[in-house]
Design a protein around this motif. Structure first.
Motif, PDB file in Angstrom:
ATOM      1  N   LEU A 191      -3.921   8.842   1.394  1.00  0.00           N
ATOM      2  CA  LEU A 191      -2.827   8.173   1.721  1.00  0.00           C
ATOM      3  C   LEU A 191      -2.951   7.812   3.216  1.00  0.00           C
ATOM      4  O   LEU A 191      -2.651   6.847   3.856  1.00  0.00           O
ATOM      5  N   VAL A 289       3.992  14.108  -2.026  1.00  0.00           N
ATOM      6  CA  VAL A 289       2.920  13.023  -2.889  1.00  0.00           C
ATOM      7  C   VAL A 289       2.599  13.574  -4.222  1.00  0.00           C
ATOM      8  O   VAL A 289       2.136  14.787  -4.482  1.00  0.00           O
ATOM      9  N   SER A 291       0.761  12.655  -8.060  1.00  0.00           N
ATOM     10  CA  SER A 291      -0.122  11.738  -8.909  1.00  0.00           C
ATOM     11  C   SER A 291       0.573  11.234  -9.901  1.00  0.00           C
ATOM     12  O   SER A 291       1.184  11.911 -10.769  1.00  0.00           O
ATOM     13  N   VAL A 317       6.436  10.117  -2.652  1.00  0.00           N
ATOM     14  CA  VAL A 317       5.536   8.962  -3.094  1.00  0.00           C
ATOM     15  C   VAL A 317       4.735   9.299  -4.406  1.00  0.00           C
ATOM     16  O   VAL A 317       4.037  10.306  -4.349  1.00  0.00           O
ATOM     17  N   SER A 319       1.650   8.257  -6.261  1.00  0.00           N
ATOM     18  CA  SER A 319       0.456   7.736  -5.925  1.00  0.00           C
ATOM     19  C   SER A 319      -0.548   7.414  -6.945  1.00  0.00           C
ATOM     20  O   SER A 319      -0.038   7.828  -8.364  1.00  0.00           O
ATOM     21  N   LYS A 320      -1.661   6.637  -6.855  1.00  0.00           N
ATOM     22  CA  LYS A 320      -2.505   6.345  -7.973  1.00  0.00           C
ATOM     23  C   LYS A 320      -2.140   5.413  -9.213  1.00  0.00           C
ATOM     24  O   LYS A 320      -2.357   5.786 -10.229  1.00  0.00           O
ATOM     25  N   SER A 378      -0.249   2.531  -4.604  1.00  0.00           N
ATOM     26  CA  SER A 378      -1.629   2.685  -4.723  1.00  0.00           C
ATOM     27  C   SER A 378      -2.517   2.626  -3.467  1.00  0.00           C
ATOM     28  O   SER A 378      -2.119   1.672  -2.486  1.00  0.00           O
ATOM     29  N   SER A 379      -3.208   3.615  -3.263  1.00  0.00           N
ATOM     30  CA  SER A 379      -3.942   3.596  -1.929  1.00  0.00           C
ATOM     31  C   SER A 379      -5.336   2.695  -2.049  1.00  0.00           C
ATOM     32  O   SER A 379      -6.037   2.435  -1.100  1.00  0.00           O
ATOM     33  N   LEU A 385       2.547  -0.422  -0.750  1.00  0.00           N
ATOM     34  CA  LEU A 385       1.948   0.026   0.547  1.00  0.00           C
ATOM     35  C   LEU A 385       3.101  -0.226   1.845  1.00  0.00           C
ATOM     36  O   LEU A 385       3.638   0.436   2.433  1.00  0.00           O
TER      37      LEU A 385
END
Length: 623
Positions: A191, A289, A291, A317, A319-320, A378-379, A385
Motif C-alpha cells: 500500500l 492495515v 487484510s 484500512v 486492503s485486498k 485495493s492496491s 484509493l
C-alpha cells in the motif's frame, strides 16, 4: 342560517349542514358534497399545521472558535479595500493557527447557523477568497458544496467548504508522521509503495520492492526493520510523489504538506522493533492495515492495543478487497466494528465510502479521539484509493501553533533513534527534535554513555526527508551530520541536549503502571523490557509500593532499576513494558538520579565507580 366559508369562517346565507333552498333530495346531495369538501379542507389545514410543527430545524455547526484554523464566513461579496485588508489579516492568522492550513466555511454565520448562499453570491465569495489567498501567498481548494434546504418557502442555497493552504517559508512544510501497523502479509508495504510511487501493484508485490532495506526482506516479502516513505501534497491539494521521477528533494520543494509513513514490522518476531517505532518516532497518527480475506488475525489486535495504550489516534484500512467477494469485505468490516465498540476500545467506527465521507472523517478524526475511520481499498485495482488520498490531504495536525511555539522556547533536546556511517560525511544520527530549535553549527552534548557521561559535539549539516535544512524546529524529524565523532560512543536511546540544560540521568525510577496481562503474578524481582520514548532496556522491579504482587488488570506504583546503564528520562513520560506475553503500561512519576552528570572527561573515572565508594544511603537522590 349560517355556514362555513372556504377559509373556515362562519358566513351568512348558508346552512350549517350545507342545506340550500332546493328540495330535500338536492339538499341531501349538497349536504354530502359539502361534508366531503369540509373534510378535505380540514385535513389540509391540519396537514399545513403539522408541516409547520414538523419542519426540520435549521442545521447548525458548533459556534466558531476564536482559536484554531477554522473560519466561518456568511458571504464575501465585493468587500471594500479596508474590509479586504482586514479579511486578509484574518486569513493569515488562521493559517498561522493551522501551521499553514485553514478551512473556510462559506455561507455559515459565526454562531454556526447554516444559512447558505445563492449561486451568484457563492461565486463572488469564492472569487474574493481566492484574492485573499493570493495576497498571503496561498492557494484554495474547494473541498465540497452542500445544499441547505430546511425552509420550503425559500430557494435552495449552498454552503461551501474551502481548504486554504500556504507554502511555508524556509522549507518548513507541514509534516505529519503516520505509523503503519498490521499483521504480517496484510499489504502494508505494498500500500505504501502504491501511494508513494504512484503505480498500482501487479498482484505479486512489485510495488513494495523499493521500500525494503535488506535482502532477506526482498526474499521473504516481510518487513523486519523500520523504513520511512514520503507522500507530498502541494498547495492545491494535488499528490506529489515519485511517479514523475522526482527525487526526495524535489518532492519536498514542491510540497506544502508532507506525510511521512513509518513502515513497521507485522511479524510477532519483530514486535520489539514495532514498539520502538511507536514509542521513539512519536507518530501523529497510526494506520492499521487489515487484510479483507483474513480479517482480524495474528498481531492485529496487539498492534491496535499498542496504539491505544500510547494514545495514538488510529484509522483502519481494509486492503485486498479485489481478492474476495463483497460479502467477505462486509463481514471483515463488521468484525472490526464489533472490536472497536467493545468496552476496552470505546471507539466509534466510521466507514468511508464517498469523498464527502473522507472530508468529514478527516475533520472529526482530528477533533475527537473516539472516531475511527475505516477505508476499504485495493492496491491492485486502485479501488477507493483516492478516498484515502483525500483523507490524508485534509488531515490536520494535532498540535496548534501556540503549542509549537511553547516547545520551541524550551532548550534543545534531540532523541537519537538511528546511527549511520556515511562515506565522505562521517557519523550521522537520525531522530526527532523533542523541544527547542537546532541549527547548523550548534554545539550540544550527547549521552548518557555507559559510564553516565555526556560528550560534547558539534552539529554539521541537517537533512529533513533527504533534503537539506538549515533550521530544525520542535516536533520535526531529521538526520544530523556529526563529522568525525566516534560512532562507537553512540547508541540508540541517547539524547543530544543543550549544555545549558545540565542534564541528569537515572538508574532507578518509579512509575504508576497497570498490568495489562500476566500469566501468573508480577512481583518484586521480575525483569521486563521497558520502553520509554527512545529508551529500550531491561529493568528489574525493585519494589511494589503497597502490594506484594500484581495480577492482570491491577494497578500499582513500581520502582524499576535498569540492569545495564543509566538513561535520560522525563517526568510524566509514557511507559510500556513487556516480557513474553506479559504486558503493561504507565507513566514515569519519580526519577532517582545517581549524581550530577559530568560533561566530557576531565577525569577518566566513571560515575559508576564513584558510586561504588558512596554509602548506601546516599547513592541515590530524588530530582
Amino acid at each position: 342560517m349560517v355556514g362555513f366559508s372556504e377559509s373556515g369562517a362562519v358566513s351568512p346565507g348558508h346552512s350549517r349542514h350545507g342545506q340550500g333552498s332546493g328540495s330535500g333530495n338536492n339538499g341531501k346531495k349538497t349536504s354530502k358534497k359539502s361534508r366531503t369538501k369540509r373534510g378535505k379542507r380540514g385535513r389540509k389545514r391540519r396537514n399545513k399545521k403539522n408541516n409547520r410543527n414538523n419542519r426540520t430545524p435549521p442545521p447548525y455547526f458548533p459556534p466558531e472558535a476564536e482559536e484554531g484554523n477554522i473560519e466561518y464566513k456568511l458571504k464575501l461579496v465585493n468587500p471594500t479595500q479596508y474590509r479586504f485588508e482586514h479579511l486578509a489579516t484574518q486569513l493569515k492568522w488562521r493559517l498561522q493557527e493551522g501551521r499553514g492550513e485553514a478551512v473556510y466555511q462559506i455561507g455559515v454565520e459565526d454562531n454556526g447557523l447554516l444559512v447558505g448562499l445563492t449561486e451568484a453570491d457563492m461565486k463572488a465569495s469564492l472569487k474574493t477568497l481566492k484574492k485573499m489567498a493570493e495576497k498571503v501567498g496561498a492557494d484554495i481548494t474547494l473541498l465540497r458544496e452542500r445544499e441547505v434546504d430546511y425552509d420550503l418557502d425559500r430557494n435552495t442555497r449552498k454552503i461551501a467548504e474551502v481548504l486554504v493552504r500556504k507554502v511555508p517559508d524556509d522549507q518548513q512544510f507541514l509534516d505529519l508522521r503516520v505509523a503503519v501497523l498490521g499483521n504480517v502479509d496484510s499489504g502494508k508495504s505494498t500500500l505504501l509503495g502504491v501511494l508513494t510511487q504512484g503505480e498500482l501493484d501487479n498482484g505479486r508485490g512489485r510495488a513494495r520492492l523499493n521500500l525494503f532495506r535488506h535482502l532477506h526482506e526482498i526474499q521473504t516479502g516481510r518487513t523486519s526493520s523500520i523504513s520511512f516513505e514520503i507522500l507530498g501534497f502541494n498547495s492545491k491539494g494535488e499528490v506529489v510523489n515519485y511517479s514523475e521521477s522526482r527525487t526526495a528533494e524535489e518532492i519536498c520543494e514542491s510540497s506544502s504538506k508532507m506525510i511521512t509513513f513509518i513502515d513497521l514490522a507485522g511479524h510477532h518476531k519483530y514486535l520489539k522493533t514495532t514498539i520502538f517505532g511507536l514509542t521513539s518516532y512519536c507518530p501523529d497518527f497510526a494506520m492499521l492495515v487489515v487484510s479483507a480475506n483474513t480479517g482480524i488475525a495474528g498481531t492485529t489486535r496487539e498492534h491496535l492495543g499498542l496504539a491505544m495504550a500510547l494514545k495514538v489516534p488510529i484509522f483502519i484500512v481494509v486492503s485486498k478487497v479485489d481478492l474476495c467477494s463483497r460479502g467477505t469485505v462486509e463481514r471483515t468490516v463488521r468484525q472490526l466494528e464489533r472490536v472497536l465498540k467493545q468496552p476496552g476500545c470505546n471507539k466509534v467506527p466510521m466507514v468511508v465510502s464517498t469523498p464527502d465521507d473522507a472530508v468529514t472523517a478527516a475533520q472529526q478524526f482530528a477533533q475527537s479521539a473516539c472516531i475511527t475511520p475505516i477505508f476499504t481499498l485495493s492496491s491492485v485495482s486502485g479501488e477507493s484509493l483516492d478516498l484515502l488520498k483525500v483523507f490524508l490531504n485534509i488531515l490536520p495536525p494535532l498540535s496548534n501553533s501556540k503549542e509549537q511555539e511553547e516547545l520551541m522556547q524550551q532548550l534543545t533536546e534531540f532523541q537519537v533513534d538511528e546511527i549511520y556511517s556515511v562515506p565522505d560525511v562521517g557519523t550521522v544520527v537520525g531522530g526527532t527534535l523533542y523541544s527547542g530549535v537546532c541549527r547548523e553549527g550548534e554545539r550540544l552534548v550527547v549521552g548518557p554513555t555507559d559510564e553516565g557521561r555526556f560528550l560534547r559535539l558539534k552539529v554539521g549539516s541537517i537533512q529533513r526527508n533527504r533534503s537539506a535544512c538549515r533550521v530544525l524546529r520542535a516536533g520535526q524529524a531529521a538526520t544530523l551530520a556529526l563529522g568525525n565523532f566516534d560512532r562507537s560512543l553512540l547508541r540508540k536511546g541517547m539524547v543530544m541536549v543543550s549544555p545549558k540544560m545540565n542534564p541528569t540521568i537515572c538508574c532507578q525510577f518509579e512509575a504508576a503502571i497497570v498490568l495489562l496481562f500476566h500469566a501468573k503474578t508480577f512481583r518484586r524481582g521480575s525483569q521486563v523490557t521497558v520502553h520509554v520514548g527512545n529508551v529500550r532496556q531491561t529493568a528489574t522491579a525493585e519494589c511494589l509500593h503497597g502490594k506484594d504482587e500484581l495480577r492482570t488488570g491491577e494497578r500499582a506504583v513500581v520502582r524499576f532499576c535498569f540492569i545495564k546503564h543509566p538513561e535520560y528520562l522525563r517526568l510524566g513520560a509514557k511507559l510500556l513494558f513487556r516480557e513474553g506475553v506479559t504486558k503493561g503500561i504507565g507513566h514515569v512519576t519519580r526519577l532517582l538520579s545517581i549524581l550530577a552528570v559530568l560533561v566530557r572527561p576531565p577525569p577518566i573515572i566513571s560515575i559508576i565507580s564513584i558510586i561504588s565508594f558512596l554509602p548506601a544511603d546516599v547513592r541515590v537522590f530524588e530530582i
